[in-house]
Write a protein that holds these residues in place. Structure first.
Motif, PDB file in Angstrom:
ATOM      1  N   GLN A 255       0.821  -1.212   0.000  1.00 21.66           N
ATOM      2  CA  GLN A 255       0.000   0.000   0.000  1.00 21.66           C
ATOM      3  C   GLN A 255       0.855   1.261   0.000  1.00 21.66           C
ATOM      4  O   GLN A 255       0.488   2.274  -0.594  1.00 21.66           O
ATOM      5  CB  GLN A 255      -1.003  -0.017   1.169  1.00 21.66           C
ATOM      6  N   ARG A 257       3.779   1.508  -1.512  1.00 27.53           N
ATOM      7  CA  ARG A 257       4.308   1.633  -2.878  1.00 27.53           C
ATOM      8  C   ARG A 257       3.234   2.104  -3.851  1.00 27.53           C
ATOM      9  O   ARG A 257       3.513   2.852  -4.788  1.00 27.53           O
ATOM     10  CB  ARG A 257       4.898   0.297  -3.324  1.00 27.53           C
ATOM     11  N   LEU A 258       2.026   1.653  -3.637  1.00 21.54           N
ATOM     12  CA  LEU A 258       0.943   2.099  -4.507  1.00 21.54           C
ATOM     13  C   LEU A 258       0.698   3.596  -4.328  1.00 21.54           C
ATOM     14  O   LEU A 258       0.454   4.318  -5.300  1.00 21.54           O
ATOM     15  CB  LEU A 258      -0.333   1.308  -4.195  1.00 21.54           C
ATOM     16  N   GLN A 259       0.793   4.060  -3.075  1.00 23.21           N
ATOM     17  CA  GLN A 259       0.632   5.501  -2.843  1.00 23.21           C
ATOM     18  C   GLN A 259       1.760   6.293  -3.491  1.00 23.21           C
ATOM     19  O   GLN A 259       1.534   7.328  -4.114  1.00 23.21           O
ATOM     20  CB  GLN A 259       0.606   5.780  -1.338  1.00 23.21           C
ATOM     21  N   ALA A 261       3.467   5.448  -6.029  1.00 20.70           N
ATOM     22  CA  ALA A 261       3.362   5.375  -7.495  1.00 20.70           C
ATOM     23  C   ALA A 261       2.252   6.260  -8.040  1.00 20.70           C
ATOM     24  O   ALA A 261       2.080   6.350  -9.263  1.00 20.70           O
ATOM     25  CB  ALA A 261       3.137   3.921  -7.917  1.00 20.70           C
ATOM     26  N   GLY A 262       1.491   6.884  -7.134  1.00 24.43           N
ATOM     27  CA  GLY A 262       0.446   7.788  -7.578  1.00 24.43           C
ATOM     28  C   GLY A 262      -0.789   7.098  -8.098  1.00 24.43           C
ATOM     29  O   GLY A 262      -1.440   7.593  -9.026  1.00 24.43           O
ATOM     30  N   THR A 263      -1.111   5.934  -7.511  1.00 22.19           N
ATOM     31  CA  THR A 263      -2.304   5.221  -7.937  1.00 22.19           C
ATOM     32  C   THR A 263      -3.554   6.075  -7.721  1.00 22.19           C
ATOM     33  O   THR A 263      -3.587   6.949  -6.858  1.00 22.19           O
ATOM     34  CB  THR A 263      -2.439   3.897  -7.151  1.00 22.19           C
ATOM     35  N   GLU A 264      -4.571   5.791  -8.520  1.00 21.42           N
ATOM     36  CA  GLU A 264      -5.805   6.568  -8.409  1.00 21.42           C
ATOM     37  C   GLU A 264      -6.693   6.080  -7.272  1.00 21.42           C
ATOM     38  O   GLU A 264      -7.715   6.700  -6.969  1.00 21.42           O
ATOM     39  CB  GLU A 264      -6.572   6.488  -9.731  1.00 21.42           C
ATOM     40  N   LEU A 265      -6.303   4.966  -6.655  1.00 19.63           N
ATOM     41  CA  LEU A 265      -7.081   4.470  -5.519  1.00 19.63           C
ATOM     42  C   LEU A 265      -6.972   5.457  -4.362  1.00 19.63           C
ATOM     43  O   LEU A 265      -5.876   5.980  -4.095  1.00 19.63           O
ATOM     44  CB  LEU A 265      -6.571   3.099  -5.078  1.00 19.63           C
ATOM     45  N   SER A 267      -6.180   7.105  -0.897  1.00 20.08           N
ATOM     46  CA  SER A 267      -5.172   6.716   0.097  1.00 20.08           C
ATOM     47  C   SER A 267      -5.819   6.124   1.345  1.00 20.08           C
ATOM     48  O   SER A 267      -5.255   5.230   1.981  1.00 20.08           O
ATOM     49  CB  SER A 267      -4.333   7.939   0.479  1.00 20.08           C
ATOM     50  N   LEU A 270      -6.320   2.516   0.766  1.00 20.29           N
ATOM     51  CA  LEU A 270      -5.064   1.754   0.839  1.00 20.29           C
ATOM     52  C   LEU A 270      -4.631   1.568   2.287  1.00 20.29           C
ATOM     53  O   LEU A 270      -4.158   0.497   2.670  1.00 20.29           O
ATOM     54  CB  LEU A 270      -3.970   2.485   0.054  1.00 20.29           C
TER      55      LEU A 270
END
Length: 306
Positions: A255, A257-259, A261-265, A267, A270
């Motif tokens: 979670q 790393r996803l943040q 990476a700028g994921t659209e999910l 925060s 996550l």
């Protein structure tokens, strides 16, 4: 390309899972003696603060790590006094210990927020760290991670084959029978509580001395509660606790790393993932309740007449 992403993620999984593993092993020891301690979160953050302050004023991370464990012992002793001497409710005592420890650490630690302290740095194990795949994942960490490679098998041997370990299990399964066999239920339960508190304090110290090297309030961020759930998931076995701790560590690392990476999910979604997994773990464990290996007298007080 894929391996360049997977290997760092798995290495971060080991690091993120280490403080949870320390705390989970501590809770396993405590519960094996028949005492339920829900104060893991409070003990962990007390250990984190004690380790940070000790490292800051002594400049010796190893000494600070030990003192953090002793701070965990001191905090856990409060639970022992309530449950073993005054025969108080173990659930209420554990919850109170979490609230007390968190408030205590935030009160004393506020003046240190944002400050750094000497800690542990990664050390690549010669030869082993050069093994493709396995080396970067398991043998390029700080020494506190390497210690956790040894503790689970040693704890397993202690609990299942040593005299004192069998004594702890006996008082946790059937304190009346253990007492009839000449064992001191109170003494063994004190041993379980204090030893467990030592490991919980070490788990908190890992966060301030190796994971971040600085102090922030509420540093444990619910890891103590995850450790309590993992004990059930691991069926009170040290080896399975390793798998569970790394599973949660992997979710936490993913979670983050996803943040990054700028994921659209969102925060907030996550950040919720580790705790969502905790609920899934508890549901899964309840589904397999028939195979549960919980100590027979877990949470049951016994008058200290031995």
């Amino acid at each position: 390309m894929m391996m360049e992403l997977v290997i760092p993620l798995l290495a971060a999984t080991v690091q993120s899972g280490t403080p949870i593993l320390y705390a989970t092993l501590g809770e396993i020891i405590t519960e094996k003696s028949g005492v339920l301690n829900l104060g893991v979160e409070g003990i962990m953050i007390v250990g984190a603060l004690a380790g940070f302050i000790a490292a800051k004023f002594t400049g010796n991370p190893a000494l600070a790590f030990f003192l953090a464990g002793m701070a965990g012992v001191a905090a856990a002793s409060l639970h022992g006094i309530v449950c073993l001497i005054f025969q108080g409710n173990q659930v209420v005592s554990g919850l109170a210990l979490t609230i007390l420890g968190t408030g205590f650490a935030n009160y004393l630690g506020t003046s240190y927020v944002g400050q750094s302290a000497p800690g542990f740095s990664p050390y690549a194990v010669p030869y082993l760290s050069e093994i493709p795949g396995i080396g970067p994942i398991f043998f390029n960490h700080d020494p506190l991670v390497y210690i956790t490679y040894l503790i689970p098998p040693l704890l397993w041997y202690f609990l299942f084959f040593s005299r004192h370990g069998l004594g702890i299990r006996a008082v946790g399964e059937n304190p009346a029978a253990a007492k009839a066999a000449g064992l001191s239920v109170t003494l063994y339960r004190w041993g379980g509580i204090l030893t467990g508190g030592f490991f919980m304090g070490l788990g908190g110290a890992y966060l301030s001395l190796a994971y971040t090297h600085l102090w922030t309030n509420n540093m444990t961020a619910g890891r103590g509660w995850i450790a309590v759930a993992l004990v059930i998931f691991a069926f009170w076995r040290p080896g399975r606790a390793v798998f569970g701790a790394y599973l949660f560590g992997g979710i936490m690392s993913l979670q983050l790393r996803l943040q990054a990476a700028g994921t659209e999910l969102p925060s907030s979604l996550l950040l919720m993932l580790p705790y969502l997994l905790t609920i899934i773990v508890l549901v899964f464990s309840s589904w397999r309740r028939g195979r549960s290996e919980a100590p027979g007298a877990l949470g049951v007080n016994m008058e200290p007449t031995d």
